[in-house]
Each structure stands twice: as structure tokens, then as C-alpha cells.
Write an enzyme that holds these catalytic residues in place. Structure first.
Site, mmCIF file in Angstrom:
data_model
loop_
_atom_site.group_PDB
_atom_site.id
_atom_site.type_symbol
_atom_site.label_atom_id
_atom_site.label_comp_id
_atom_site.label_asym_id
_atom_site.label_seq_id
_atom_site.Cartn_x
_atom_site.Cartn_y
_atom_site.Cartn_z
ATOM 1 N N LYS A 115 36.485 33.613 44.757
ATOM 2 C CA LYS A 115 35.717 33.273 43.649
ATOM 3 C C LYS A 115 34.744 32.222 44.278
ATOM 4 O O LYS A 115 33.265 32.053 43.869
ATOM 5 C CB LYS A 115 36.759 32.481 42.725
ATOM 6 C CG LYS A 115 36.014 31.668 41.430
ATOM 7 C CD LYS A 115 36.814 31.307 40.453
ATOM 8 C CE LYS A 115 36.073 30.979 39.322
ATOM 9 N NZ LYS A 115 37.015 30.830 38.179
ATOM 10 N N LYS A 198 38.632 51.463 38.709
ATOM 11 C CA LYS A 198 40.288 51.162 38.178
ATOM 12 C C LYS A 198 39.967 50.767 36.645
ATOM 13 O O LYS A 198 39.265 49.945 36.357
ATOM 14 C CB LYS A 198 40.727 50.300 38.985
ATOM 15 C CG LYS A 198 42.013 49.655 38.914
ATOM 16 C CD LYS A 198 42.566 48.763 39.795
ATOM 17 C CE LYS A 198 43.825 47.957 39.380
ATOM 18 N NZ LYS A 198 44.434 46.914 40.469
ATOM 19 N N LYS A 201 40.727 45.293 32.150
ATOM 20 C CA LYS A 201 40.198 44.295 31.104
ATOM 21 C C LYS A 201 38.758 43.543 31.667
ATOM 22 O O LYS A 201 37.930 43.486 30.684
ATOM 23 C CB LYS A 201 41.082 43.342 30.689
ATOM 24 C CG LYS A 201 42.400 44.027 29.846
ATOM 25 C CD LYS A 201 42.058 44.569 28.639
ATOM 26 C CE LYS A 201 43.303 44.735 27.782
ATOM 27 N NZ LYS A 201 44.073 43.880 27.331
#
Length: 335
Positions: A115, A198, A201
Site C-alpha cells: 500500500k 483471479k 471483488k
């Protein structure tokens, strides 16, 4: 207390529904561990706070996650099913482990590093930095012998083992060094609209993800609209025929039949036949799962009672661990 070895796993409530990748890759295999292990299965609602989420949404997702664990076959009579936030010992142990963790070690953890490399240090909060240490506390609190993990969690389990060893060496033997329980692979579940990636969401298109709690008719339509490949032969070739390979992987997972056998059975048949077979096999398993989940969510008082009882089971173990740890590090016991 049971003489069985212990297993622990937590599901993070980051979405309104699990998708079939979550289900086939992990959750479906948790119930089978209840026979061999004393099982602790929870919802990691504290971990979910590392990203901004509306309070009402988090509460809804936490209950939905708990209901899905039970619908998948986790038995509250045999396993402790609980919300992480209902067991305050998780954060109490985390603080002690935080004080044993080097800053450099923590900053090398994958999630934090990824991140900050993409968005800068200011985009990450201290909760994300401490996330692996809380995960270590989750595991060590119950002296879990086994932890079901995928490859993406191996680094966190290694940190857990390092911290357990450090504590045991500095003070005295206290924690079990947990071993990974590698769940039996069902193959990589890919996006139905882009079978080169893959199912996720965060990165998949809505039509590429099959959510367990969606209307069965909608999910059947998604399977029947799955992207396939050029040609007509049904063969398992992840490089040249990723769409067909993904459908075969799904059908094998839902039917328990080897891919090789399925390829033989579909010799001479078309892609439409394969898509229909996947839709039928998935629906036969997902539909009762969905119905049981919605039933539990409709009986909120009963679900909350299950979680309260599960938290008591968990705290019976967790409180003893924290008391032992506090005494060993020199904290004065409460009178």
C-alpha cells in the site's frame, strides 16, 4: 477442555457476501477440521477497521459473515464461533506482541509495503501497520497448533512463529509455534469474464464474480454467460483455453470429480453444455447455503446468542493466556 490440538481461522467481513472463490478456496474446508481439532472460527471485525467503512455496513457484514460460516457447516456446538471484537483479549495480547516487534520487521510485511509503495506512507494507517501483529495475537491467544492459510498468508504466519519464539525465549515457554494447515487446493478460481485473472471483488467485473448470497437465477446466468475460448474442443489448457479451464476447475470442485474425467465426459459436447453443467452443480450447493444464511440472518436474536456463546468459549481460553502473559512480562495482577 478438549485434548484435541487446536485450529483457528478468522474471516474478514469486507463484503456483503463471500464469493465462490472464498468459499471453494477456504470456507468449505473448515467444517471438516472440527472432527480432528478443537476449532475456533471467528469474524475478524477489528481487522476490517483498517479501511474506512460505514458503521452500519460493518455491523451488517459481520453478522452476514458469521451466518455464512455456520451455513457452510461450522457447528457452534463443536466450534467456538465468535466476533473478534467480543473477545477483548485479542487486543490485550496484541499490545504485548507489539512491544516485541521491531519496526523494521513490521514495515516489511506485504500488505503495508504494497500500500505504501503504491500510495505513499500517508495513505496507510497505523492499524494496517499493526495488522499482522493483531493476526499473530489472534493465533497465539488460543495456542493454535494449525492455521488454515493460503500462500498470501505465509509471511504473517512466519511473523507469528517469530514472535512466539521471541516471547518463549525472553520469558519462558508459553506459546505453541503454529504450523500452517495448507487447505487442499481446488485450483485457482478465475473471473468468469476475464479468466486470466483471479476472481476478486476488488478487481473483477460484477458479471465475473459469483456471490454466494445473490439470487440463484442471477448466478446461473453469470455461469451461462462466462467467457470461453476460440475453437470447440473442451480441454484443460490454462494458457490457451483459460475460460474452459476455469469452468472445468469449477465443475471439478463442485462435483468432486477429476478434471481428466470431466474432459472425457464432455468429449464431443459444446461450451454451452459445460456452462450449463457448472451452473447446475454450483446451484445445487450454493442455493441451500444461501437459504440457511438468510434464515440465520432472519433470526438475529438466535444468531447473536450463538455468537455470545462462542465468545464465552473463546474467552475461557483467551483469558487464561492473557493472564499468564501479563504475569510473565511483569504486570501486576488485578486483585
Amino acid at each position: 477442555m478438549s485434548d484435541k490440538p487446536r485450529v483457528l481461522s478468522l474471516a474478514q467481513p469486507t463484503a456483503d457476501s463471500l464469493h465462490i472463490g472464498n468459499y471453494l478456496g477456504a470456507l468449505r474446508q473448515w467444517p471438516g477440521l472440527q472432527d480432528q481439532y478443537e476449532a475456533f472460527y471467528g469474524v475478524a471485525d477489528l481487522h476490517a477497521l483498517t479501511v474506512e467503512v460505514e458503521p452500519a455496513v460493518l455491523r451488517k457484514r459481520s453478522l452476514a459473515s458469521a451466518a455464512q460460516l455456520i451455513a457452510a457447516g461450522v457447528d457452534p456446538e463443536r466450534s467456538a464461533v465468535f466476533l473478534q471484537s467480543h473477545v477483548p483479549e485479542h487486543t490485550q495480547l496484541m499490545w504485548v506482541l507489539t512491544c516485541l516487534t521491531g519496526f523494521g520487521h513490521a514495515s516489511r510485511m506485504t500488505q503495508f509495503k504494497d500500500k505504501t509503495s503504491k500510495h505513499g506512507v500517508d495513505a496507510a494507517n497505523v492499524g494496517l501497520f499493526n495488522y499482522p501483529i493483531l493476526m499473530a495475537a489472534d493465533i497465539l491467544l488460543y495456542n493454535a497448533d494449525r492455521v488454515p492459510v493460503g500462500e498470501d498468508q505465509r509471511q504473517h504466519l512466519e511473523l507469528t512463529r517469530d514472535l512466539a519464539h521471541r516471547f518463549n525465549t525472553r520469558y519462558s515457554p508459553t506459546f505453541t509455534l503454529p504450523e500452517p494447515h495448507i487447505v487442499k487446493s481446488v485450483g485457482k478460481i478465475k473471473d468468469l469474464q476475464d479468466p486470466t485473472v483471479k476472481m476478486s471483488k476488488s478487481s473483477s467485473s460484477p458479471n465475473g464474480v459469483v456471490d454466494l448470497l445473490d439470487d440463484p437465477k442471477l448466478n446461473a446466468k453469470k455461469f451461462r454467460s462466462a467467457v470461453t475460448d476460440s475453437g470447440r474442443d473442451i480441454t484443460f489448457d490454462e494458457v490457451n483455453k483459460p475460460g474452459v479451464a476455469n469452468l472445468l476447475t469449477l465443475l471439478a470442485a463442485f462435483t468432486g470429480r477429476p478434471v481428466e474425467t470431466l474432459v472425457e465426459e464432455f468429449g464431443g459436447k459444446g461450451y454451452g453444455d459445460l456452462k450449463g453443467a457448472v451452473a447446475d452443480a454450483a446451484g445445487a450447493e450454493i442455493t441451500p447455503f444461501r437459504e440457511r444464511t438468510l434464515e440465520l440472518l432472519g433470526e438475529k436474536t438466535e444468531l447473536e446468542a450463538i455468537l455470545a456463546a462462542g465468545a464465552e468459549k473463546a474467552r475461557a481460553v483467551a483469558s487464561r493466556t492473557v493472564a499468564k502473559v501479563y504475569r510473565k512480562v511483569g504486570l501486576v495482577p488485578r486483585g
